[in-house]
Write a protein that holds these residues in place. Sequence first.
Motif, PDB file in Angstrom:
ATOM      1  N   GLU A  20      -5.769   6.959  -7.781  1.00 24.81           N
ATOM      2  CA  GLU A  20      -5.660   5.683  -7.089  1.00 24.81           C
ATOM      3  C   GLU A  20      -5.521   4.579  -8.124  1.00 24.81           C
ATOM      4  O   GLU A  20      -6.364   4.435  -9.016  1.00 24.81           O
ATOM      5  CB  GLU A  20      -6.886   5.429  -6.213  1.00 24.81           C
ATOM      6  CG  GLU A  20      -6.797   4.153  -5.395  1.00 24.81           C
ATOM      7  CD  GLU A  20      -8.010   3.956  -4.504  1.00 24.81           C
ATOM      8  OE1 GLU A  20      -7.852   3.968  -3.277  1.00 24.81           O
ATOM      9  OE2 GLU A  20      -9.128   3.800  -5.058  1.00 24.81           O
ATOM     10  N   GLN A  33       0.865  -1.175   0.000  1.00 27.90           N
ATOM     11  CA  GLN A  33       0.000   0.000   0.000  1.00 27.90           C
ATOM     12  C   GLN A  33       0.905   1.229   0.000  1.00 27.90           C
ATOM     13  O   GLN A  33       1.418   1.642   1.044  1.00 27.90           O
ATOM     14  CB  GLN A  33      -0.908  -0.005   1.227  1.00 27.90           C
ATOM     15  CG  GLN A  33      -1.666  -1.310   1.445  1.00 27.90           C
ATOM     16  CD  GLN A  33      -2.632  -1.623   0.315  1.00 27.90           C
ATOM     17  OE1 GLN A  33      -3.467  -0.793  -0.064  1.00 27.90           O
ATOM     18  NE2 GLN A  33      -2.541  -2.830  -0.239  1.00 27.90           N
ATOM     19  N   SER A  41      -9.286   1.336 -10.409  1.00 26.80           N
ATOM     20  CA  SER A  41      -8.374   2.467 -10.492  1.00 26.80           C
ATOM     21  C   SER A  41      -9.110   3.707 -10.984  1.00 26.80           C
ATOM     22  O   SER A  41      -9.995   3.628 -11.837  1.00 26.80           O
ATOM     23  CB  SER A  41      -7.218   2.138 -11.445  1.00 26.80           C
ATOM     24  OG  SER A  41      -6.513   1.003 -10.984  1.00 26.80           O
ATOM     25  N   LYS A  61      -1.550  -1.187  -4.089  1.00 24.42           N
ATOM     26  CA  LYS A  61      -2.208   0.073  -4.412  1.00 24.42           C
ATOM     27  C   LYS A  61      -1.223   1.229  -4.334  1.00 24.42           C
ATOM     28  O   LYS A  61      -0.341   1.271  -3.484  1.00 24.42           O
ATOM     29  CB  LYS A  61      -3.362   0.326  -3.433  1.00 24.42           C
ATOM     30  CG  LYS A  61      -4.117   1.631  -3.680  1.00 24.42           C
ATOM     31  CD  LYS A  61      -5.313   1.774  -2.748  1.00 24.42           C
ATOM     32  CE  LYS A  61      -4.897   2.054  -1.318  1.00 24.42           C
ATOM     33  NZ  LYS A  61      -6.065   2.359  -0.450  1.00 24.42           N
ATOM     34  N   ILE A 109      -5.124   0.550  -8.485  1.00 26.82           N
ATOM     35  CA  ILE A 109      -5.247  -0.746  -7.825  1.00 26.82           C
ATOM     36  C   ILE A 109      -4.613  -1.807  -8.722  1.00 26.82           C
ATOM     37  O   ILE A 109      -4.952  -1.915  -9.903  1.00 26.82           O
ATOM     38  CB  ILE A 109      -6.722  -1.109  -7.568  1.00 26.82           C
ATOM     39  CG1 ILE A 109      -7.438   0.032  -6.825  1.00 26.82           C
ATOM     40  CG2 ILE A 109      -6.822  -2.416  -6.794  1.00 26.82           C
ATOM     41  CD1 ILE A 109      -6.898   0.302  -5.448  1.00 26.82           C
ATOM     42  N   ASP A 166      -1.682   5.449  -4.169  1.00 23.61           N
ATOM     43  CA  ASP A 166      -2.649   6.547  -4.121  1.00 23.61           C
ATOM     44  C   ASP A 166      -1.978   7.817  -3.613  1.00 23.61           C
ATOM     45  O   ASP A 166      -0.768   7.842  -3.365  1.00 23.61           O
ATOM     46  CB  ASP A 166      -3.868   6.173  -3.263  1.00 23.61           C
ATOM     47  CG  ASP A 166      -3.507   5.966  -1.795  1.00 23.61           C
ATOM     48  OD1 ASP A 166      -2.314   6.050  -1.443  1.00 23.61           O
ATOM     49  OD2 ASP A 166      -4.425   5.718  -0.993  1.00 23.61           O
TER      50      ASP A 166
END
Length: 226
Positions: A153, A105, A145, A161, A155, A163
Motif C-alpha cells: 500500500e 484510489q 505506506s 493511494k 499512500i 494498493d
Amino acid sequence: MALKDLLELSSQGSNGKQGLSEERVFAQLDNLRHLISFYREYPDLLIDFMKGEDSTFNFYFYQRIFIRVVMRHRYVYATFPRAYSKSFLSMMVLMLRCILYPNSQLFVTTGGKEQAASITVAKIEEICRLLPGLGNEINWSRGASKKSKNDAEYIFKNGSKIDILAAKESSRGQRRTGGLMEECVLIDQTALNEIIIPTTNVNRLLPDGTRNKDEVVNKSQIYITT
C-alpha cells in the motif's frame, strides 16, 4: 528549466525570494492548472522535467507512445512480449495518475495477491530509485505506506493511494477509482467481472467535494499481458 535547477536556485535577483509560500502558490494557480492539464496529456515530458540532466533514465520512443496512450484513455488492453517494460510503464502510469489526480484510489491485481504485491513493490521501488522526484510524492512516514510478502500500500501526500486488490470474495464491495490488471489472462474471469470491475464504480472526490464523471481516471482499467 529542470526541477533540479528550480531546487538549486540561489538567492540572486532583486528580491532574493526562495522556496514556496501560500501567497506565491495562489498567485500562480492559473498557470499551474494549465501545466497540470498539459502533463496529464504528455506525462513523459513531466518525467523529463523531473529527472534532471544527470539522470541515467531515458524513454525509448515506443515507451513514450505507450505512456501517453494509457494516460489519455480510460480503457486500455495491451499485449506485448517480455522485456517490453509494460509492467514498469503501467506502474508509472498509476503513480502519475495518483500525483496528477489527487485522491485517486488505484489498485493492482493479478492471478494471485502475492504475485501482485511482488510486482507492485519491485516496480515502484525501481521507479523511485530511477526517479527520486516521484518517490518524494509518496508518504514514507511510519504507519503510512507499507509492504509485505502478500500486500502493498502506497499512500501519496495528496491523498491518493495504490494498493493490492485480490480477485477474491474478500474484495467484494470495496471501492476504487481505477486499477491495473497485471497479466490479466491469469485472473479468474468470473472474479474479474463480478468482483474487481464493480469496485471501480466510483468517481474521484475533488477538493471541493464534488465529482467529475468525465475524468479519465474514473473507472479506468489497464489490462496488460504477454
